[in-house]
Motif scaffolding. Structure first.
Motif, short mmCIF file in Angstrom:
data_model
loop_
_atom_site.label_atom_id
_atom_site.label_comp_id
_atom_site.label_asym_id
_atom_site.label_seq_id
_atom_site.Cartn_x
_atom_site.Cartn_y
_atom_site.Cartn_z
N SER A 1 0.73 -1.26 0.15
CA SER A 1 0.04 -0.06 0.00
C SER A 1 0.77 1.25 0.00
N GLY A 2 2.01 1.18 0.47
CA GLY A 2 2.80 2.43 0.71
C GLY A 2 2.78 3.14 1.79
N GLU A 3 1.58 2.60 2.67
CA GLU A 3 1.08 3.27 3.77
C GLU A 3 1.32 2.60 5.12
N THR A 4 2.02 1.41 5.19
CA THR A 4 2.23 0.84 6.21
C THR A 4 2.96 1.58 7.15
N ASN B 1 2.85 -0.26 -4.57
CA ASN B 1 1.66 -0.62 -5.66
C ASN B 1 0.95 0.79 -5.66
N SER B 2 1.19 1.84 -4.84
CA SER B 2 0.43 2.96 -4.83
C SER B 2 1.17 4.24 -5.09
N PRO B 3 0.75 4.96 -6.01
CA PRO B 3 1.62 6.10 -6.61
C PRO B 3 1.35 7.40 -5.61
N GLU B 4 0.21 7.15 -5.13
CA GLU B 4 0.06 8.48 -4.22
C GLU B 4 0.32 8.25 -2.67
N SER B 5 1.13 7.28 -2.38
CA SER B 5 1.04 6.82 -0.91
C SER B 5 2.22 7.82 -0.31
N SER B 6 2.18 7.36 1.27
CA SER B 6 3.10 8.34 1.94
C SER B 6 4.60 7.67 1.67
N LEU B 7 4.84 6.53 1.41
CA LEU B 7 6.15 6.14 0.97
C LEU B 7 6.68 6.88 -0.36
N THR B 8 5.79 6.81 -1.22
CA THR B 8 6.47 7.37 -2.49
C THR B 8 6.55 9.05 -2.26
N THR C 1 11.15 5.89 -6.60
CA THR C 1 9.87 5.12 -6.27
C THR C 1 9.84 4.08 -7.47
N PHE C 2 9.54 2.85 -7.10
CA PHE C 2 9.28 1.70 -8.32
C PHE C 2 7.85 1.14 -7.96
N LEU C 3 6.87 1.41 -8.95
CA LEU C 3 5.52 1.12 -8.76
C LEU C 3 5.63 -0.40 -9.42
N THR C 4 4.70 -1.36 -8.55
CA THR C 4 4.60 -2.73 -8.82
C THR C 4 3.56 -3.14 -9.90
#
Length: 180
Positions: free
Chosen positions: A93-96, A120-127, A133-136
């Motif tokens: 999620s990029g939000e863990t 997997n999430s382009p607009e996440s906190s991690l990105t 960033t590498f989106l799956t």
């Protein structure tokens, strides 16, 4: 049943002539990867297990030291982060929350490290807080077993190690072609 398509989506536009397109990881990926002397992977659950598999690949193929830790444990100790560490976070999620907080803690410990988020999430906190960033492109996980996230993260990590390996002259074109 969705894993083959998810893997195709992860690979799409990231390969050319049996070679990994390093710029798929983001602006300055070439420079960041070339200067990385060690890799720290931090994740939770299924993503942590993908990191454990990748550790063996990274050390065996790219010849770079790699540590993997559970994000919830990482931020509660005083880790040593060298300047040329590539800090890799894995999250569907990029939000863990624990993974996000581990990255924030790492940046406080050593502001010189570079970070890569594989999610997997382009607009996440991690990105938003990562250097690369590498989106799956795995799509949503419906079941509890996070199979698409696991396999697409492994593919992403294999692409990363190919990029790092070739930039550091640890793998040649034939080895890269075989991995691809």
């Amino acid at each position: 049943f969705e894993q083959p398509q998810a893997i195709r989506d992860t690979l799409e536009a990231r390969l050319t002539n049996n070679s990994v397109i390093t710029s798929s990881f983001g602006f300055n990926a070439d420079e960041i990867f070339k200067n990385s002397e060690q890799i720290q992977i931090v994740a939770c659950g299924t993503s942590y297990n993908a990191g454990l598999v990748a550790k063996y690949w990274i050390e065996d193929i790219a010849k770079i030291p790699c540590n993997v830790e559970i994000a919830s444990e990482y931020r509660y100790r005083n880790p040593i982060l060298l300047d040329h560490t590539l800090f890799v976070t894995l999250s569907q999620s990029g939000e863990t929350a624990d993974t996000v907080e581990a990255l924030k803690a790492a940046k406080k410990i050593n502001g010189k490290i570079k970070s890569l988020c594989i999610c997997n999430s382009p607009e996440s906190s991690l990105t938003r807080i990562s250097d690369l960033t590498f989106l799956t492109h795995a799509g949503p996980e419906i079941g509890v077993a996070s199979t698409k996230a696991f396999t697409t993260q492994l593919v992403s990590l294999a692409l990363m190690l190919c990029s790092i390996g070739k930039l550091k002259n640890k793998i040649n074109q034939n080895q890269e072609k075989e991995i691809v």
